[in-house]
Scaffold this motif. Structure first.
Motif, PDB file in Angstrom:
ATOM      1  N   PRO A 168      -4.994  23.365  27.744  1.00  0.00           N
ATOM      2  CA  PRO A 168      -6.275  23.832  27.189  1.00  0.00           C
ATOM      3  C   PRO A 168      -7.058  24.607  28.244  1.00  0.00           C
ATOM      4  CG  PRO A 168      -5.877  21.561  26.545  1.00  0.00           C
ATOM      5  CD  PRO A 168      -4.807  21.912  27.550  1.00  0.00           C
ATOM      6  N   PRO A 169      -7.679  25.720  27.865  1.00  0.00           N
ATOM      7  CA  PRO A 169      -8.387  26.574  28.830  1.00  0.00           C
ATOM      8  C   PRO A 169      -9.331  25.818  29.753  1.00  0.00           C
ATOM      9  CG  PRO A 169      -8.296  27.651  26.705  1.00  0.00           C
ATOM     10  CD  PRO A 169      -7.751  26.273  26.492  1.00  0.00           C
ATOM     11  N   GLU A 170     -10.015  24.817  29.205  1.00  0.00           N
ATOM     12  CA  GLU A 170     -10.991  24.102  30.032  1.00  0.00           C
ATOM     13  C   GLU A 170     -10.339  23.206  31.077  1.00  0.00           C
ATOM     14  OE1 GLU A 170     -10.430  21.728  26.162  1.00  0.00           O
ATOM     15  OE2 GLU A 170     -10.542  23.828  26.827  1.00  0.00           O
ATOM     16  N   HIS A 171      -9.036  22.986  30.952  1.00  0.00           N
ATOM     17  CA  HIS A 171      -8.330  22.125  31.916  1.00  0.00           C
ATOM     18  C   HIS A 171      -7.336  22.896  32.789  1.00  0.00           C
ATOM     19  CE1 HIS A 171     -10.165  18.671  30.102  1.00  0.00           C
ATOM     20  NE2 HIS A 171      -9.559  18.853  28.938  1.00  0.00           N
ATOM     21  N   ARG A 172      -7.294  24.201  32.660  1.00  0.00           N
ATOM     22  CA  ARG A 172      -6.331  24.976  33.433  1.00  0.00           C
ATOM     23  C   ARG A 172      -6.712  25.030  34.909  1.00  0.00           C
ATOM     24  NH1 ARG A 172      -5.750  30.111  29.295  1.00  0.00           N
ATOM     25  NH2 ARG A 172      -4.587  28.971  27.668  1.00  0.00           N
ATOM     26  N   ASP A 173      -5.710  24.816  35.726  1.00  0.00           N
ATOM     27  CA  ASP A 173      -5.894  24.938  37.172  1.00  0.00           C
ATOM     28  C   ASP A 173      -5.249  26.256  37.604  1.00  0.00           C
ATOM     29  OD1 ASP A 173      -6.083  24.741  39.887  1.00  0.00           O
ATOM     30  OD2 ASP A 173      -4.724  23.025  40.091  1.00  0.00           O
TER      31      ASP A 173
END
Length: 246
Positions: A168-173
């Protein structure tokens, strides 16, 4: 009433409109939304008209890929070489990662083995990578054969994008892509441009990059030289083999 066929300029505009509409559907709704009927409706034409410009859906998707990829690269300063092959290799990696994240549905199509032979857009991208790797090899900074380097970079880049897209975009590193690049370059690049003592493999790879340009040799001699250099570059030797014929 007889149908009036468009002239060359008209065909070009119609084709461009079809590609633009298909690209918008792909971007907004995914590959499943790119049907002949949907594209034709978005383009304001009858569905059979699509087949006057594209053999099938895959041909249309290839055109969309080329269009989107060309548009993306054209807007980047990375399109021109900086004069530093190693820096250009990193710039190409960043472009690849950025393109994949910005065009998730299209990237998925480009790397989907189920679509059969690779698309022209994907093939063109690989040619750019091969050219950049070749320039790195020519300055003595590559410690592995060019083909091996291309395969490693391509596999790592594709894997990094797919992993990030699956998150998910909000969890991408996003540091993951940087870490992957550093890991790959540690295994394929030498530390300094001047070849240190003992860097036989790097020297062989560098010489191999320019061997085809040695026009003073015959074609057979160049082929034999390339074979020897490939053997040194990938570290393969034949224990106990004679130094030469006879």
């Amino acid at each position: 009433m007889a149908e009036v066929k468009p002239d060359g300029a008209g065909r070009h505009r119609t084709r461009a409109n079809i590609v633009e509409c298909a690209a918008r559907l792909l971007r907004e709704h995914g590959a499943g939304a790119v049907t002949t009927r949907a594209v034709a409706q978005a383009a304001g034409m009858q569905a059979p008209t699509i087949y006057r410009f594209f053999e099938d859906k895959d041909a249309l998707l290839d055109a969309v890929a080329e269009h989107v990829f060309a548009t993306y690269v054209a807007g980047k300063t990375l399109a021109k070489d900086s004069g530093d092959p190693v820096a250009d290799l990193r710039a190409g990696w960043d472009t690849h990662i950025g393109f994949g994240l910005a065009n998730a549905a299209l990237f998925g199509l480009l790397v989907d083995p189920g679509r059969g032979p690779g698309s022209p857009a994907a093939a063109a991208g690989l040619e750019v990578l091969r050219a950049r790797v070749h320039r790195v090899a020519a300055i003595g900074r590559l410690r592995v054969p060019e083909r091996r380097a291309v395969e490693l970079i391509h596999a790592a880049g594709t894997g990094a994008v797919l992993t990030l897209l699956a998150t998910p975009p909000e969890h991408r590193d996003l540091d993951l892509a940087d870490a992957m690049y550093e890991a790959v370059t540690r295994s394929i690049l030498t530390d300094v441009p001047t070849l240190p003592a003992g860097s036989a493999a790097a020297a062989a790879v560098a010489f191999r990059a320019v061997a085809p340009e040695l026009t003073m040799l015959t074609e057979t001699e160049r082929a034999l030289l390339s074979e020897w250099l490939d053997r040194v570059g990938d570290g393969s030797t034949t224990p106990g083999a004679a130094a030469g014929p006879g």
